[in-house]
Scaffold this active site. Structure first.
Site, short mmCIF file in Angstrom:
data_model
loop_
_atom_site.label_atom_id
_atom_site.label_comp_id
_atom_site.label_asym_id
_atom_site.label_seq_id
_atom_site.Cartn_x
_atom_site.Cartn_y
_atom_site.Cartn_z
N SER A 104 -14.37 -12.54 7.55
CA SER A 104 -12.99 -12.11 7.42
C SER A 104 -12.57 -11.91 5.96
O SER A 104 -13.09 -11.04 5.28
CB SER A 104 -12.09 -13.12 8.15
OG SER A 104 -10.82 -12.64 8.39
N LYS B 235 -16.55 -9.86 10.60
CA LYS B 235 -15.25 -9.86 11.26
C LYS B 235 -14.34 -8.89 10.51
O LYS B 235 -13.87 -9.18 9.41
CB LYS B 235 -14.62 -11.25 11.27
CG LYS B 235 -13.27 -11.26 12.00
CD LYS B 235 -12.61 -12.62 11.98
CE LYS B 235 -11.28 -12.55 12.69
NZ LYS B 235 -10.33 -11.60 12.05
N GLN C 5 -5.27 -9.97 12.19
CA GLN C 5 -4.38 -10.58 13.18
C GLN C 5 -3.01 -10.89 12.56
O GLN C 5 -2.91 -11.19 11.38
CB GLN C 5 -4.96 -11.89 13.73
CG GLN C 5 -6.09 -11.71 14.72
CD GLN C 5 -7.36 -11.21 14.08
OE1 GLN C 5 -7.73 -11.63 13.00
NE2 GLN C 5 -8.03 -10.29 14.76
#
Length: 489
Positions: free
Chosen positions: A308, A333, A337
């Site tokens: 991420s 990733k 979000q």
């Protein structure tokens, strides 16, 4: 640095839920109407979330259950179950619903510390998958690795459970034991780990100066205070005459998007891209840097647990700041979000994937990861599985557990001459020598006591900085780049 002792939401009272606070925290105005299930449905319907027929269908289902189910039911559980069902229908491991209690714990996890085993997890095809163990956490010390599948906890299966329910089984008070059955790629049988839950203090940034003016900054995750802490430590190192920098984001599961952008800006020249965020309509929001380049060489150290925001930093520094990436390919990733907590009106929270992020050159690394410029792996014994302590192993045995024992023995200085799983006389001799050194019965048989002592010796070796092959190679690479730069002047 905030030093709060809090039992944090699912992950981190046990494990961090898929994507941590992954990338962004956005709060929109709260709905005008709140209350029980009908009020919630009505408020959503008023915002065009549900057609009248859809709201009626859900309301009818609740009425039928309440009127006909053979036991009394908790209405709030029905509403929570309905929302959980919606999130599961997305088939996205990083989008999920949290009830009031877990949502409160999740928000607190952004700020500081928590109690648990210390790892981030997501749900993939009904399986609980480790994204990354947090560096220095009980999970990390026990040997949990990125991509491990957690099959059960204390004998209770997690397979097929909704993520919150699975993590609730992993949570527990400080000092309690979590017996995890792990499925790991390349291992034929499940691996058992016994982990003692503990406080996990998220001091997210640590720094030191190595010989030759090489600064090392380790980032464990990108929390709200990480940007400020990173800037402080970077200035200290520069003030000490730093000539080159190694940034370590191994086993860093990610964090807040704005924080990683702030950190990247300290190295990416003004106008160069740090990251691109693309929504479902293919509209891209580009984030150019307002900072300036550094005059010294930079290397980023990453591994399979770098996910991420860690991957955003790695991609930005590689493509826009000329940094060298070293280690293993990253987790992969590439989604963003946002957490919605005000809208539901009762303290619960929805974490929803709203976009995907791309590297400066437009690459989407989701489920692929980023390849390092220089590949460096740790020795095999860093990832060797624990020995099954319910069994004993002696001469002429042949198994994966014997193979793991042979790898451990070799690592701690007892030569077996093989690592194929066959328990020969040389292996027996090595076991006897190890037992004698550790004041155990020197019978050449690997029983529970010998296995535990062997694993403890291995952990001690792994924790020795001299054994960190990736870190040592990273420091050597920065030293090499400093020398090359000096020779080119």
């Amino acid at each position: 640095m905030l030093k709060k002792r809090t039992a944090v939401f699912l992950v981190i009272a046990a494990l961090l839920c898929g994507g941590l606070l992954t990338m962004a925290l956005t709060q929109l105005p709260a709905p005008s109407q709140t209350g029980d299930g009908e009020g919630l449905l009505a408020s959503i319907a008023n915002k065009n979330g549900l057609e009248q027929s859809e709201a009626k269908k859900l309301g009818t289902a609740i009425d039928l259950i309440e009127s006909n189910y053979y036991k009394d039911i908790d209405r709030s559980k029905l509403i929570d179950g309905a929302i959980n069902g919606m999130m599961e229908a997305l088939e996205d491991p990083y989008s999920n619903y949290m009830g009031k209690e877990t949502a409160a714990q999740f928000e607190e996890s952004i700020e500081g510390s928590f109690t648990g085993i210390g790892a981030e997890v997501s749900s993939v095809d009904g399986n609980v998958i480790v994204v990354s163990p947090i560096k220095g956490s009980p999970a990390d010390k026990a040997g949990i690795r990125a991509k491990d599948a957690i099959l059960s906890v204390n004998g209770e299966s997690l397979q097929g459970l909704e993520l919150n329910a699975a993590v609730n089984k992993i949570r527990g008070p400080k000092g309690s034991k979590a017996v995890l059955q792990i499925k790991r790629a390349g291992s034929e049988q499940p691996i058992e780990y016994v982990i003692v839950r503990d406080d996990v203090d998220l001091e997210t940034v640590s720094a030191r100066m190595e010989k030759g003016g090489i600064g090392v900054i380790e980032i464990s995750q990108f929390s709200l205070n990480t940007g400020k802490r990173f800037e402080e430590e970077l200035k200290k190192l520069e003030g000490q005459g730093m000539k080159g920098l190694l940034i370590d984001v191994r086993n860093n599961p990610g964090g807040v998007l704005s924080v990683v952008i702030d950190i990247a800006e300290q190295f990416v020249p003004k106008g160069e891209l740090i990251v691109q965020v693309e929504d479902k309509d293919k509209k891209r929001e580009k984030h150019p840097s307002n900072g300036e380049a550094k005059s010294y060489p930079i290397t980023v150290l990453m591994n399979k647990g770098s996910a991420s925001a860690s991957e955003i930093l790695a991609g930005a520094l590689q493509q826009s700041a000329g940094a060298t990436l070293m280690g293993e390919h990253s987790f992969g990733k590439g989604t963003v979000q946002t957490s919605f907590d005000k809208q539901l009106g009762d303290g619960s929270l929805l974490k929803v994937t709203i976009a995907k992020w791309l590297t400066p050159n437009g690459t989407w690394i989701h489920e692929k990861g980023i390849e390092p410029d220089i590949k460096v792996s740790q020795p095999d014994y860093f990832t060797v599985a624990p020995i099954d302590k319910k069994k004993t192993y002696a001469y002429d045995a042949n198994s994966t557990d014997v193979k793991n024992a042979q790898i451990m023995l070799e690592a701690v200085g007892y030569k077996t001459g093989r690592s194929d799983g066959y328990f020969d006389r040389n292996t027996e001799k090595a076991v006897k020598s190890f037992q004698s050194k550790n004041k155990l019965k020197a019978d050449g048989i690997i029983n529970t006591a010998t296995a535990e002592a062997l694993e403890a010796a291995l952990i001690e070796k792994i924790q020795d900085p001299k054994e960190d092959n990736q870190m040592n190679r990273g420091i050597a690479e920065v030293r090499k780049e400093i020398a090359t730069k000096a020779s080119n002047k």
